[in-house]
Design an enzyme around this catalytic site. Structure first.
Site, PDB file in Angstrom:
ATOM      1  N   ASP A 238       0.843  -1.191   0.000  1.00 28.62           N
ATOM      2  CA  ASP A 238       0.000   0.000   0.000  1.00 28.62           C
ATOM      3  C   ASP A 238       0.883   1.248   0.000  1.00 28.62           C
ATOM      4  O   ASP A 238       2.072   1.182   0.346  1.00 28.62           O
ATOM      5  CB  ASP A 238      -0.888  -0.024   1.247  1.00 28.62           C
ATOM      6  CG  ASP A 238      -1.734   1.225   1.384  1.00 28.62           C
ATOM      7  OD1 ASP A 238      -2.479   1.541   0.441  1.00 28.62           O
ATOM      8  OD2 ASP A 238      -1.640   1.883   2.437  1.00 28.62           O
TER       9      ASP A 238
ATOM     10  N   ASP B 231      -0.420   5.277   0.572  1.00 30.33           N
ATOM     11  CA  ASP B 231      -0.753   6.333   1.534  1.00 30.33           C
ATOM     12  C   ASP B 231      -1.019   5.732   2.906  1.00 30.33           C
ATOM     13  O   ASP B 231      -1.883   4.876   3.068  1.00 30.33           O
ATOM     14  CB  ASP B 231      -1.976   7.111   1.048  1.00 30.33           C
ATOM     15  CG  ASP B 231      -2.072   8.493   1.662  1.00 30.33           C
ATOM     16  OD1 ASP B 231      -1.237   8.812   2.532  1.00 30.33           O
ATOM     17  OD2 ASP B 231      -2.971   9.253   1.281  1.00 30.33           O
TER      18      ASP B 231
END
Length: 270
Positions: free
Chosen positions: A14, A16
């Site tokens: 991932d 952010d």
């Protein structure tokens, strides 16, 4: 909670909240990615963001000192376009979205149209008008399949939180009475797309993320190992509450990216 018992052959990471906050790199993100490259452990940056192309995402990462190339990036826009192209090659699509989504649709050889589409393909659109919402609803009611890039209700910005693709989707669902095909996390479709891009089976990959309800849930839905990092949304203080809300728990938890580096290195050295 159980721990992975074998070294991963690849990682789905991932962005952010895991590698950066807004435009600020999270401590250790640059070294973590450098370690993976040195160890020749393949990975993909996997993002629900449908607005930016892989090239734009990679340039953002580079600007933060995180080594990245466009080929390292898998977006919900790419996965959504590929989903449609595989279901109906050359389909006509009405797009509510930004450059990254339109580019992904064109690269998948879909036909962008304003009239009689086979699909309504919707992501975030910060220049959205009532007329386009109305047109999308008419198309869905006329039989167009509705595909939503990601369910995120809010997205971070320099000015605070803004309505996300999921908020636009809430309008379309309410007005049309139709539920969309969901592509991004927590759906497994985005993860499956990234796994195919890596050429790995789900059981050979780990998903790394900061959000139990999206990253970890999607990893588990796809059949991957999962490692939560407490660098973003989830913290040691709110972990139990979020785990209960999400209905899932990761295979392992690391307090920060330095701990994650050590954790993965220990598996690689076995």
């Amino acid at each position: 909670m159980k721990k992975p018992d074998a070294a991963p052959k690849g990682l789905l990471i991932d962005l952010d909240g895991t590698l950066y906050h807004g435009a600020r790199r999270i401590d250790g993100a640059d070294a973590f990615i450098a370690d993976l490259r040195m160890a020749e452990l393949p990975f993909r940056f996997v993002t629900n963001n449908s607005s930016a192309s892989p090239d734009v995402v990679a340039r953002r990462l580079e600007a933060m000192g995180i080594a990245a190339q466009a080929r390292d990036v898998c977006t919900s826009a790419q996965a959504a376009a590929r989903y449609i192209a595989e279901e109906r090659p050359g389909a006509r699509v009405f797009v509510i979205g930004e450059d990254g989504l339109r580019e992904a649709a064109e690269e998948a050889d879909l036909v962008l149209t304003e009239r009689d589409p086979d699909y309504v393909l919707q992501g975030i659109d910060r220049k959205l008008t009532y007329d386009r919402i109305a047109a999308a609803v008419r198309h869905i009611l006329a039989g167009a399949r509705y595909v939503l890039t990601n369910p995120d209700l809010l997205l971070p910005s320099d000015d605070g939180l803004l309505p996300g693709a999921g908020s636009i989707g809430a309008m379309l669902r309410a007005a049309s009475g139709q539920e969309p095909v969901l592509i991004g996390k927590p759906s497994a479709i985005l993860m499956d797309y990234a796994l195919r891009d890596l050429g790995l089976a789900a059981e050979d990959a780990w998903v790394i993320g900061d959000n139990l309800a999206t990253d970890i849930a999607a990893g588990q839905a796809a059949g991957c190992g999962t490692v939560l990092v407490l660098t973003g949304l989830t913290t040691a203080d709110n972990f139990e509450a979020y785990a209960e809300q999400a209905g899932c728990r990761p295979d392992a938890v690391c307090g920060d990216l330095h701990e994650l580096r050590s954790y993965i290195s220990a598996f690689i050295r076995r």
